[in-house]
Design a protein around this motif. Structure first.
Motif, PDB file in Angstrom:
ATOM      1  N   LEU A  88      -9.368  -0.258  -6.929  1.00 43.41           N
ATOM      2  CA  LEU A  88      -8.172  -0.475  -6.522  1.00 43.41           C
ATOM      3  C   LEU A  88      -9.212  -1.540  -5.278  1.00 43.41           C
ATOM      4  O   LEU A  88      -9.780  -0.996  -4.868  1.00 43.41           O
ATOM      5  CB  LEU A  88      -7.825   0.194  -6.021  1.00 43.41           C
ATOM      6  N   LEU A  98      -3.299   5.966  -8.822  1.00 45.01           N
ATOM      7  CA  LEU A  98      -4.886   5.044  -8.398  1.00 45.01           C
ATOM      8  C   LEU A  98      -5.955   6.298  -8.529  1.00 45.01           C
ATOM      9  O   LEU A  98      -6.733   5.042  -8.265  1.00 45.01           O
ATOM     10  CB  LEU A  98      -3.843   5.517  -7.098  1.00 45.01           C
ATOM     11  N   PRO A 141     -10.013   2.255  -0.632  1.00 46.10           N
ATOM     12  CA  PRO A 141      -9.966   0.931  -1.211  1.00 46.10           C
ATOM     13  C   PRO A 141     -11.841   0.852  -2.025  1.00 46.10           C
ATOM     14  O   PRO A 141     -12.164   1.015  -1.592  1.00 46.10           O
ATOM     15  CB  PRO A 141      -9.785  -0.331  -0.651  1.00 46.10           C
ATOM     16  N   HIS A 163       0.832  -1.088   0.574  1.00 42.54           N
ATOM     17  CA  HIS A 163      -0.249  -0.012   0.224  1.00 42.54           C
ATOM     18  C   HIS A 163       0.770   1.395   0.198  1.00 42.54           C
ATOM     19  O   HIS A 163       0.159   2.015  -0.583  1.00 42.54           O
ATOM     20  CB  HIS A 163      -0.709   0.195   1.417  1.00 42.54           C
ATOM     21  N   GLU A 164       1.321   1.483   1.066  1.00 41.22           N
ATOM     22  CA  GLU A 164       2.715   2.771   0.792  1.00 41.22           C
ATOM     23  C   GLU A 164       3.428   2.511  -0.601  1.00 41.22           C
ATOM     24  O   GLU A 164       3.580   3.876  -0.437  1.00 41.22           O
ATOM     25  CB  GLU A 164       3.874   2.032   2.682  1.00 41.22           C
ATOM     26  N   ALA A 181       1.092   4.027  -3.330  1.00 42.25           N
ATOM     27  CA  ALA A 181       0.845   5.382  -2.359  1.00 42.25           C
ATOM     28  C   ALA A 181       1.956   6.076  -3.218  1.00 42.25           C
ATOM     29  O   ALA A 181       1.993   7.530  -3.693  1.00 42.25           O
ATOM     30  CB  ALA A 181       0.760   5.860  -1.847  1.00 42.25           C
ATOM     31  N   ASP A 216      -2.650   4.174   4.163  1.00 39.14           N
ATOM     32  CA  ASP A 216      -1.650   4.073   3.599  1.00 39.14           C
ATOM     33  C   ASP A 216      -1.512   4.697   2.375  1.00 39.14           C
ATOM     34  O   ASP A 216      -0.900   4.787   1.692  1.00 39.14           O
ATOM     35  CB  ASP A 216      -1.060   3.024   3.450  1.00 39.14           C
ATOM     36  N   LEU A 217      -3.020   4.118   1.588  1.00 39.09           N
ATOM     37  CA  LEU A 217      -3.001   3.883   0.157  1.00 39.09           C
ATOM     38  C   LEU A 217      -3.101   5.259  -0.296  1.00 39.09           C
ATOM     39  O   LEU A 217      -2.842   5.979  -1.615  1.00 39.09           O
ATOM     40  CB  LEU A 217      -4.031   2.911  -0.309  1.00 39.09           C
ATOM     41  N   THR A 258      -7.874  -4.581  -2.114  1.00 40.20           N
ATOM     42  CA  THR A 258      -7.052  -5.299  -1.852  1.00 40.20           C
ATOM     43  C   THR A 258      -7.346  -6.232  -1.032  1.00 40.20           C
ATOM     44  O   THR A 258      -9.264  -6.609  -0.481  1.00 40.20           O
ATOM     45  CB  THR A 258      -6.357  -3.628  -0.907  1.00 40.20           C
TER      46      THR A 258
END
Length: 285
Positions: free
Chosen positions: A61, A56, A98, A45-46, A49, A93-94, A63
């Motif tokens: 998206l 994105l 999502p 995720h990090e 990003a 984090d993204l 996850t």
């Protein structure tokens, strides 16, 4: 959440997290990517990003949550509080919510949970359903590598996932295929709400793909490669509307997209499933 327009999802399990791969996917019309909290050593995720935060928003998206960093190795949990917090963390984090969050391999914990499996699964699903209701994600689903435990645990009181994701393709056993069919029926899921994953069982270079010719499953396979034919057959083993596939090369992704123009020989698929069933029961084939 419904299936993707292209019917193909770029999966990041075995794919390098590279910007060129994401831009290549967009150029091909693949606008859905699938990752997980535990991919890339719990950094997926990090890294996404940081590397492609501006891209994105152009993707749908998805996850997954269910695995957590442990003192020695990753650990699995269906604790509803941990799952809910994992969805919150994924969003942070993204840098965005999502569109879809899967409950990742619930069978991992359920195998050890008898006789409380049904309650444990129901609580986990309720946690993700609540996260979606709060706007932490667009929808929730279940992604299961081995779904054979799940059909016996489903009842009418449980929330219904928007999407089911299971293994698909010629290397999937009859138990997984039957379980996928049973879950699809129990939740009244249309094909576009069922996703396949790992259509090559890990790699197109595995020895098995040089020993068999999947083009027998196409009505006219002469113009397609073995990889294309195997990929196309995965949409019928089990019946799915979308397949998530990993690659590091946009050209390979484009080749697989080209396979969707082929027609599947439904009779050959039916015969193949019959052979799998006979072999599993010890009957002569």
């Amino acid at each position: 959440m419904r299936g993707t327009d292209s019917g193909v999802v770029l999966g990041l399990h075995r794919s390098r997290h590279e910007r060129r791969l994401l831009t290549g996917a967009l150029d091909l019309g693949v606008t859905t990517i699938d990752t997980s909290t535990n991919y890339l050593g719990f950094r997926s995720h990090e890294v996404l990003a940081h590397m492609a935060g501006d891209l994105l928003p152009k993707f749908t998206l998805s996850t997954k949550v269910g695995y957590f960093p442990g003192p020695d190795r990753a650990e699995h949990s269906l604790d509803p509080v941990r799952l809910y917090e994992a969805v919150e963390q994924a969003s942070r984090d993204l840098g965005r919510e999502p569109d879809l969050v899967f409950l990742h391999n619930p069978e991992h914990s359920l195998r050890e949970a008898a006789p409380h499996r049904r309650d444990l699964l129901a609580q986990a699903c309720t946690a993700l359903d609540g996260a979606a209701a709060k706007g932490l994600c667009g929808a929730w689903g279940i992604a299961s590598w081995d779904p054979t435990l799940l059909p016996g645990l489903i009842d009418a009181t449980m929330p219904v996932p928007a999407v089911l994701m299971v293994r698909a393709g010629l290397l999937v056993g009859i138990g997984t295929l039957d379980a996928a069919d049973a879950l699809t029926a129990a939740w009244s899921l249309s094909d576009d709400r069922v996703w396949g994953m790992s259509p090559f069982g890990g790699s197109t270079s595995a020895p098995v793909w040089s020993r068999i010719d999947p083009r027998v499953f196409l009505r006219d396979g002469g113009g397609f490669s073995r990889a294309q034919a195997a990929f196309r057959a995965a949409y019928r083993l089990p019946q799915v509307g979308t397949v998530a596939v990993g690659t590091d090369e946009p050209a390979h992704l484009g080749e697989l997209l080209g396979a969707l123009a082929s027609g599947v020989d439904e009779r050959a698929i039916h015969q193949y499933r019959s052979l799998l069933r006979a072999r599993s029961s010890g009957q002569p084939v």
